[in-house]
Design a protein around this motif. Structure first.
Motif, mmCIF file in Angstrom:
data_model
loop_
_atom_site.group_PDB
_atom_site.id
_atom_site.type_symbol
_atom_site.label_atom_id
_atom_site.label_comp_id
_atom_site.label_asym_id
_atom_site.label_seq_id
_atom_site.Cartn_x
_atom_site.Cartn_y
_atom_site.Cartn_z
ATOM 1 N N ASN A 170 0.842 -1.197 0.000
ATOM 2 C CA ASN A 170 0.000 0.000 0.000
ATOM 3 C C ASN A 170 0.882 1.253 0.000
ATOM 4 O O ASN A 170 1.558 1.526 0.983
ATOM 5 C CB ASN A 170 -0.884 -0.028 1.252
ATOM 6 N N TYR A 171 0.854 2.004 -1.081
ATOM 7 C CA TYR A 171 1.738 3.171 -1.195
ATOM 8 C C TYR A 171 1.539 4.172 -0.072
ATOM 9 O O TYR A 171 2.476 4.866 0.333
ATOM 10 C CB TYR A 171 1.534 3.874 -2.543
ATOM 11 N N SER A 172 0.327 4.262 0.463
ATOM 12 C CA SER A 172 0.065 5.262 1.489
ATOM 13 C C SER A 172 0.652 4.882 2.836
ATOM 14 O O SER A 172 0.514 5.617 3.806
ATOM 15 C CB SER A 172 -1.434 5.550 1.605
ATOM 16 N N GLU A 173 1.304 3.719 2.907
ATOM 17 C CA GLU A 173 2.011 3.338 4.125
ATOM 18 C C GLU A 173 3.514 3.576 4.012
ATOM 19 O O GLU A 173 4.254 3.356 4.976
ATOM 20 C CB GLU A 173 1.765 1.853 4.431
ATOM 21 N N ASP A 174 3.957 4.016 2.852
ATOM 22 C CA ASP A 174 5.382 4.247 2.634
ATOM 23 C C ASP A 174 5.851 5.502 3.363
ATOM 24 O O ASP A 174 5.186 6.547 3.315
ATOM 25 C CB ASP A 174 5.641 4.392 1.127
ATOM 26 N N ASP A 175 6.995 5.437 4.042
ATOM 27 C CA ASP A 175 7.504 6.583 4.800
ATOM 28 C C ASP A 175 7.777 7.780 3.909
ATOM 29 O O ASP A 175 7.534 8.930 4.291
ATOM 30 C CB ASP A 175 8.780 6.199 5.555
ATOM 31 N N GLY A 176 8.306 7.534 2.710
ATOM 32 C CA GLY A 176 8.583 8.639 1.791
ATOM 33 C C GLY A 176 7.311 9.350 1.367
ATOM 34 O O GLY A 176 7.277 10.582 1.265
ATOM 35 N N PHE A 177 6.263 8.560 1.135
ATOM 36 C CA PHE A 177 4.979 9.169 0.793
ATOM 37 C C PHE A 177 4.466 9.995 1.968
ATOM 38 O O PHE A 177 3.971 11.113 1.795
ATOM 39 C CB PHE A 177 3.964 8.088 0.427
ATOM 40 N N ASP A 178 4.581 9.437 3.168
ATOM 41 C CA ASP A 178 4.163 10.149 4.378
ATOM 42 C C ASP A 178 4.789 11.538 4.448
ATOM 43 O O ASP A 178 4.113 12.539 4.676
ATOM 44 C CB ASP A 178 4.628 9.371 5.616
ATOM 45 N N LYS A 179 6.084 11.544 4.263
ATOM 46 C CA LYS A 179 6.824 12.807 4.372
ATOM 47 C C LYS A 179 6.412 13.777 3.287
ATOM 48 O O LYS A 179 6.236 14.978 3.526
ATOM 49 C CB LYS A 179 8.320 12.542 4.315
ATOM 50 N N ALA A 180 6.257 13.261 2.077
ATOM 51 C CA ALA A 180 5.873 14.129 0.956
ATOM 52 C C ALA A 180 4.497 14.744 1.166
ATOM 53 O O ALA A 180 4.290 15.942 0.915
ATOM 54 C CB ALA A 180 5.904 13.331 -0.344
ATOM 55 N N LEU A 181 3.564 13.956 1.655
ATOM 56 C CA LEU A 181 2.201 14.462 1.838
ATOM 57 C C LEU A 181 2.080 15.394 3.034
ATOM 58 O O LEU A 181 1.482 16.470 2.941
ATOM 59 C CB LEU A 181 1.232 13.288 1.977
ATOM 60 N N THR A 182 2.651 14.995 4.168
ATOM 61 C CA THR A 182 2.477 15.826 5.361
ATOM 62 C C THR A 182 3.291 17.107 5.294
ATOM 63 O O THR A 182 2.923 18.101 5.901
ATOM 64 C CB THR A 182 2.862 15.048 6.625
ATOM 65 N N SER A 183 4.387 17.095 4.539
ATOM 66 C CA SER A 183 5.194 18.319 4.429
ATOM 67 C C SER A 183 4.528 19.344 3.522
ATOM 68 O O SER A 183 4.738 20.549 3.667
ATOM 69 C CB SER A 183 6.594 17.989 3.904
ATOM 70 N N ASN A 184 3.701 18.872 2.583
ATOM 71 C CA ASN A 184 3.012 19.796 1.683
ATOM 72 C C ASN A 184 1.717 19.151 1.206
ATOM 73 O O ASN A 184 1.627 18.639 0.093
ATOM 74 C CB ASN A 184 3.894 20.142 0.479
ATOM 75 N N PRO A 185 0.676 19.151 2.056
ATOM 76 C CA PRO A 185 -0.574 18.462 1.715
ATOM 77 C C PRO A 185 -1.356 19.099 0.569
ATOM 78 O O PRO A 185 -2.366 18.533 0.136
ATOM 79 C CB PRO A 185 -1.371 18.520 3.022
ATOM 80 N N ARG A 186 -0.879 20.231 0.065
ATOM 81 C CA ARG A 186 -1.577 20.863 -1.070
ATOM 82 C C ARG A 186 -0.903 20.548 -2.406
ATOM 83 O O ARG A 186 -1.355 21.002 -3.450
ATOM 84 C CB ARG A 186 -1.654 22.384 -0.857
ATOM 85 N N ARG A 187 0.165 19.771 -2.375
ATOM 86 C CA ARG A 187 0.861 19.424 -3.610
ATOM 87 C C ARG A 187 0.090 18.367 -4.387
ATOM 88 O O ARG A 187 -0.625 17.542 -3.812
ATOM 89 C CB ARG A 187 2.270 18.913 -3.314
ATOM 90 N N PRO A 188 0.222 18.364 -5.715
ATOM 91 C CA PRO A 188 -0.433 17.323 -6.512
ATOM 92 C C PRO A 188 0.449 16.081 -6.632
ATOM 93 O O PRO A 188 1.678 16.164 -6.559
ATOM 94 C CB PRO A 188 -0.604 17.996 -7.880
#
Length: 426
Positions: A170-188
């Motif tokens: 599940n990609y949404s469990e990946d740490d890199g994804f976590d960081k990318a989303l939480t650091s900028n939740p408005r990014r596409p």
């Protein structure tokens, strides 16, 4: 990113729900069960609730429901919620409680748009099954026929993707994804970026060996729809799913756009764990697994359409309703769950949760929409509302989606006999 956010694309317990944490809508905890398909009928609970046993929604029953909903609202610290419950000949219960905007005190009303997280999966899989009916794809086609570079892509079928039995991380469990989303939740995010987070991990098990709620599966199915139809997914869903179903207020955003009027949504799935207003966060990270928006009237229609297969051939709907055990009392079919007889899906995306289910025996519909995804004592608030309501009206069919923990498991919300929950949508 928190475990909940990673699950966000799952919106149902075990499989339904939001991308953030629900079984479905997106993410899942890391809960996997041996795959053991069974028919929707076999999954049905032993004690039926025929229509004549569903209570009249009298003022007295409405007062009971009011008390139960207000109790959950207060104890779970939910800002606002809207509820619609009905069955033929039994009347209806349609209410809103609390506030839509904590900063202004604007009351929650039943005409507001809401993000629905992993309930998006029900629309994406319906779109895929329409292509099956047209003979353009086969449920047992390997995903590698349509999308290259998928681990085990020559052996994972479209059926296994829709049924959460692919084994893909599940990609949404990946740490890199976590960081990318939480650091900028408005990014596409693009679908290809989302898949890259998944494919950096080894497959978790052989195709069809177990049940594991993964938003990755839905991203791949969205790409299949685009390739076969020659249309963008949002346009396809609008033309072939929401419009034929008569859902004028159900939309698939391509960015952070949000029709008005809508409720503000509150989440603690943030980089620092503090509660923030997530209303304008970009849901592209959930895409085919949890990006959609709807309202109460549309979801009331969709509950019946989804559970009865109005848009599909009978044989295809029958395939959809074949379920595997996902969580205790819950089964997951093809983008749909069955929790103690209630068929549908839940959703959870940062700031929002939803639950849309249908009880065939009573022809009853229940929809719950709320403007937070913050758990209460480890449980999804949408499940708390579903349980409190069904304990009153269908005590033999209590919607109870067990809370789960750990990456990869679906959002803990519904406990289907034929379907589950979502996440970021969690």
């Amino acid at each position: 990113m928190t475990t909940r956010l990673r699950r966000a694309a799952v919106a149902g317990a075990a499989a339904v729900g939001l991308l953030a944490a629900p079984f479905g809508a997106g993410t899942g905890y890391g809960y996997a069960l041996d795959a053991a398909p069974r028919t929707a009928r076999a999954a049905a609970v032993s004690a039926p609730t025929p229509q004549d046993e569903f209570p009249q929604l009298t003022p007295a029953v409405a007062r009971q429901l009011d008390r139960a909903v207000r109790k959950v609202l207060a104890e779970a610290k939910v800002p606002g919620v809207m509820v619609a419950l009905s069955a033929p000949g039994k009347g209806e219960y349609v209410r809103s409680f609390g506030v839509a905007d904590k900063s202004t005190g604007q009351p929650m009303t039943t005409n507001l748009y809401m993000r629905i997280g992993s309930e998006t999966k029900t629309f994406t899989v319906t779109g895929l099954l329409e292509l099956v009916d047209q003979g353009k794809v086969g449920l047992d086609d390997p995903i590698g026929k349509y999308v290259s570079g998928v681990p085990n892509g020559d052996r994972i079928t479209l059926r296994e993707l829709a049924g959460m039995r692919s084994g893909l991380y599940n990609y949404s469990e990946d740490d890199g994804f976590d960081k990318a989303l939480t650091s900028n939740p408005r990014r596409p995010f693009t679908p290809q970026e989302l898949l890259s987070y998944s494919f950096r991990h080894p497959v978790m098990f052989e195709p069809n060996a177990k049940f594991y709620y993964s938003n990755t599966n839905l991203i791949l199915l969205g790409l299949v729809i685009e390739k076969v139809s020659g249309m963008k997914l949002d346009d396809y869903i609008d033309k072939y799913v929401t419009t034929p179903a008569g859902l004028p207020h159900t939309v698939f955003p391509v960015g952070a756009e949000f029709p008005t009027p809508h409720a503000q949504g509150y989440t603690d799935q943030t980089a620092d764990g503090k509660v923030q207003d997530a209303t304008d966060w970009n849901p592209s990270w959930a895409w085919a697994a949890g990006a959609m928006i709807s309202d109460l009237p549309d979801l009331r229609k969709w509950a019946r359409t989804l559970a009865t297969g109005t848009l599909l051939e009978a044989r295809t709907q029958a395939e959809r309703l074949k379920v595997v055990d996902a969580l205790p009392g819950t089964g997951y079919g093809l983008g749909i769950f069955n929790v103690q007889g209630w068929i549908g899906h839940n959703g959870s995306l940062p700031g929002y949760q939803s639950l849309t289910v249908f009880l065939p025996e009573a022809q009853a519909t229940l929809v719950v929409l709320l403007n937070t995804d913050i758990t209460a004592a480890g449980e999804e608030p949408s499940t708390l509302f579903g349980r409190a309501i069904t304990e009153i009206v269908t005590p033999e069919h209590v919607f109870d989606l067990p809370a789960q923990g750990g990456p990869g498991s679906p959002e803990p919300t519904p406990a289907p006999k034929s379907a589950p929950k979502s996440a970021p949508s969690r």
